[in-house]
Design a protein around this motif. Structure first.
Motif, PDB file in Angstrom:
ATOM      1  N   ARG A  86       5.988  -8.214  10.855  1.00  0.00           N
ATOM      2  CA  ARG A  86       5.759  -7.446   9.647  1.00  0.00           C
ATOM      3  C   ARG A  86       6.277  -8.154   8.413  1.00  0.00           C
ATOM      4  N   LYS A  87       5.624  -7.887   7.304  1.00  0.00           N
ATOM      5  CA  LYS A  87       6.118  -8.369   6.032  1.00  0.00           C
ATOM      6  C   LYS A  87       7.324  -7.523   5.634  1.00  0.00           C
ATOM      7  N   PRO A  88       8.254  -8.051   4.860  1.00  0.00           N
ATOM      8  CA  PRO A  88       9.424  -7.275   4.467  1.00  0.00           C
ATOM      9  C   PRO A  88       9.081  -5.970   3.749  1.00  0.00           C
ATOM     10  N   GLY A  89       8.044  -5.943   2.937  1.00  0.00           N
ATOM     11  CA  GLY A  89       7.689  -4.745   2.184  1.00  0.00           C
ATOM     12  C   GLY A  89       7.077  -3.651   3.041  1.00  0.00           C
ATOM     13  N   GLU A  90       6.542  -3.994   4.222  1.00  0.00           N
ATOM     14  CA  GLU A  90       5.872  -3.007   5.054  1.00  0.00           C
ATOM     15  C   GLU A  90       6.837  -2.019   5.692  1.00  0.00           C
ATOM     16  N   ARG A  91       8.075  -2.403   5.887  1.00  0.00           N
ATOM     17  CA  ARG A  91       9.038  -1.491   6.500  1.00  0.00           C
ATOM     18  C   ARG A  91       9.282  -0.281   5.617  1.00  0.00           C
ATOM     19  N   ASN A  92       9.305  -0.457   4.317  1.00  0.00           N
ATOM     20  CA  ASN A  92       9.585   0.632   3.396  1.00  0.00           C
ATOM     21  C   ASN A  92       8.346   1.417   3.004  1.00  0.00           C
ATOM     22  N   ALA A  93       7.176   0.941   3.375  1.00  0.00           N
ATOM     23  CA  ALA A  93       5.935   1.579   2.952  1.00  0.00           C
ATOM     24  C   ALA A  93       5.872   3.060   3.321  1.00  0.00           C
ATOM     25  N   PRO A  94       6.256   3.493   4.525  1.00  0.00           N
ATOM     26  CA  PRO A  94       6.167   4.926   4.821  1.00  0.00           C
ATOM     27  C   PRO A  94       7.051   5.773   3.904  1.00  0.00           C
ATOM     28  N   TYR A  95       8.181   5.244   3.493  1.00  0.00           N
ATOM     29  CA  TYR A  95       9.057   6.023   2.618  1.00  0.00           C
ATOM     30  C   TYR A  95       8.448   6.167   1.229  1.00  0.00           C
ATOM     31  N   TRP A  96       7.877   5.079   0.720  1.00  0.00           N
ATOM     32  CA  TRP A  96       7.220   5.155  -0.581  1.00  0.00           C
ATOM     33  C   TRP A  96       5.993   6.045  -0.496  1.00  0.00           C
ATOM     34  N   SER A  97       5.283   5.979   0.606  1.00  0.00           N
ATOM     35  CA  SER A  97       4.116   6.842   0.786  1.00  0.00           C
ATOM     36  C   SER A  97       4.529   8.301   0.866  1.00  0.00           C
ATOM     37  N   ALA A  98       5.611   8.593   1.565  1.00  0.00           N
ATOM     38  CA  ALA A  98       6.093   9.968   1.652  1.00  0.00           C
ATOM     39  C   ALA A  98       6.505  10.484   0.278  1.00  0.00           C
ATOM     40  N   LEU A  99       7.172   9.649  -0.483  1.00  0.00           N
ATOM     41  CA  LEU A  99       7.570  10.027  -1.840  1.00  0.00           C
ATOM     42  C   LEU A  99       6.330  10.256  -2.703  1.00  0.00           C
ATOM     43  N   TRP A 100       5.341   9.384  -2.578  1.00  0.00           N
ATOM     44  CA  TRP A 100       4.099   9.525  -3.318  1.00  0.00           C
ATOM     45  C   TRP A 100       3.364  10.801  -2.902  1.00  0.00           C
ATOM     46  N   CYS A 101       3.400  11.137  -1.625  1.00  0.00           N
ATOM     47  CA  CYS A 101       2.783  12.371  -1.120  1.00  0.00           C
ATOM     48  C   CYS A 101       3.432  13.591  -1.770  1.00  0.00           C
ATOM     49  N   ARG A 123      -2.759   9.929   6.016  1.00  0.00           N
ATOM     50  CA  ARG A 123      -1.511   9.946   6.796  1.00  0.00           C
ATOM     51  C   ARG A 123      -1.315  11.366   7.323  1.00  0.00           C
ATOM     52  N   PRO A 124      -1.952  11.690   8.434  1.00  0.00           N
ATOM     53  CA  PRO A 124      -1.933  13.067   8.938  1.00  0.00           C
ATOM     54  C   PRO A 124      -0.528  13.613   9.196  1.00  0.00           C
ATOM     55  N   TYR A 125       0.409  12.748   9.540  1.00  0.00           N
ATOM     56  CA  TYR A 125       1.761  13.220   9.828  1.00  0.00           C
ATOM     57  C   TYR A 125       2.475  13.677   8.562  1.00  0.00           C
ATOM     58  N   VAL A 168       2.773  23.244   8.846  1.00  0.00           N
ATOM     59  CA  VAL A 168       3.815  23.919   8.071  1.00  0.00           C
ATOM     60  C   VAL A 168       3.801  23.459   6.613  1.00  0.00           C
ATOM     61  N   ALA A 169       3.490  22.196   6.353  1.00  0.00           N
ATOM     62  CA  ALA A 169       3.402  21.698   4.979  1.00  0.00           C
ATOM     63  C   ALA A 169       2.182  22.300   4.274  1.00  0.00           C
ATOM     64  N   VAL A 170       1.066  22.366   4.963  1.00  0.00           N
ATOM     65  CA  VAL A 170      -0.145  22.952   4.390  1.00  0.00           C
ATOM     66  C   VAL A 170       0.115  24.422   4.052  1.00  0.00           C
ATOM     67  N   PHE A 171       0.769  25.143   4.956  1.00  0.00           N
ATOM     68  CA  PHE A 171       1.107  26.545   4.729  1.00  0.00           C
ATOM     69  C   PHE A 171       2.036  26.693   3.520  1.00  0.00           C
ATOM     70  N   ALA A 172       3.054  25.839   3.422  1.00  0.00           N
ATOM     71  CA  ALA A 172       4.004  25.904   2.303  1.00  0.00           C
ATOM     72  C   ALA A 172       3.316  25.614   0.972  1.00  0.00           C
ATOM     73  N   ILE A 173       2.400  24.663   0.964  1.00  0.00           N
ATOM     74  CA  ILE A 173       1.666  24.358  -0.262  1.00  0.00           C
ATOM     75  C   ILE A 173       0.821  25.567  -0.678  1.00  0.00           C
ATOM     76  N   GLY A 174       0.157  26.185   0.276  1.00  0.00           N
ATOM     77  CA  GLY A 174      -0.648  27.370  -0.025  1.00  0.00           C
ATOM     78  C   GLY A 174       0.192  28.520  -0.545  1.00  0.00           C
ATOM     79  N   LEU A 175       1.350  28.763   0.074  1.00  0.00           N
ATOM     80  CA  LEU A 175       2.230  29.837  -0.408  1.00  0.00           C
ATOM     81  C   LEU A 175       2.749  29.542  -1.812  1.00  0.00           C
ATOM     82  N   THR A 176       3.082  28.289  -2.053  1.00  0.00           N
ATOM     83  CA  THR A 176       3.551  27.913  -3.392  1.00  0.00           C
ATOM     84  C   THR A 176       2.453  28.132  -4.419  1.00  0.00           C
ATOM     85  N   GLN A 177       1.221  27.794  -4.064  1.00  0.00           N
ATOM     86  CA  GLN A 177       0.109  28.049  -4.983  1.00  0.00           C
ATOM     87  C   GLN A 177      -0.048  29.543  -5.233  1.00  0.00           C
TER      88      GLN A 177
END
Length: 172
Positions: A2-17, A56-58, A63-72
């Motif tokens: 792996r490239k060094p930047g790929e290890r952190n990609a899921p964390y940045w993606s989660a933050l972006w999500c 990124r289905p995970y 529970v996240a979909v439900f929480a988003i709907g309740l927040t809306q």
């Protein structure tokens, strides 16, 4: 290896999500009035849920979909559970499945989103009518559907373009 930047990609993606979900909910809670009496606002939370559930289905468990709907529901003043139920059911029915997940071509994504959108709004209309004890006003939902169908291809195009140009990040 792996490239060094790929290890952190899921964390940045989660933050972006998280950021995109919060932004979508805030945009949804602050509708734009173009003509007096008519609110024009696409269903931003459903667009974000749909795209993240495909990329990124995970990041979008039920529970996240439900929480988003309740927040809306809380932010927009809808009867509690209407959008939570509609998002859960529509995403469960139309979620991308299989090893490949979301395709890399725009037309199948837009068609699947249109089905998701129509089902979510039909459920929201039925649940809202049931909660109110009378038929809900269908005009705002129709306007939301039209605005969402017009806006989603542009958003999906941008996501797919980024996905093709980078193997990590939002679409990786």
């Amino acid at each position: 290896m792996r490239k060094p930047g790929e290890r952190n990609a899921p964390y940045w993606s989660a933050l972006w999500c998280v950021f995109t979900v919060i932004a979508a909910l805030l945009f949804q809670a602050a509708p734009t009035r173009l003509i007096e009496g008519i609110t024009l606002m696409p269903t931003w939370p459903l667009m974000v849920i749909f795209l993240w559930a495909g990329l990124r289905p995970y990041f979008m468990p039920p529970v996240a979909v439900f929480a988003i709907g309740l927040t809306q529901d809380l932010l927009t003043g809808a009867p509690m559970g209407v959008w939570a139920l509609s998002y859960l059911v529509s995403i469960a029915v139309f979620r991308f499945r299989g090893e490949d997940g979301m395709p890399r071509d725009l037309p199948p994504i837009v068609l699947r989103f249109a089905g998701t959108l129509l089902l979510a709004h039909a459920i929201a209309y039925a649940a809202g009518s049931f909660a109110l004890g009378q038929p809900a006003d269908w005009q705002p939902l129709i306007i939301e559907v039209i605005a969402s169908i017009l806006m989603f291809p542009m958003l999906a195009f941008l996501v797919l373009r980024r996905r093709r140009s980078r193997s990590s990040g939002f679409g990786g």
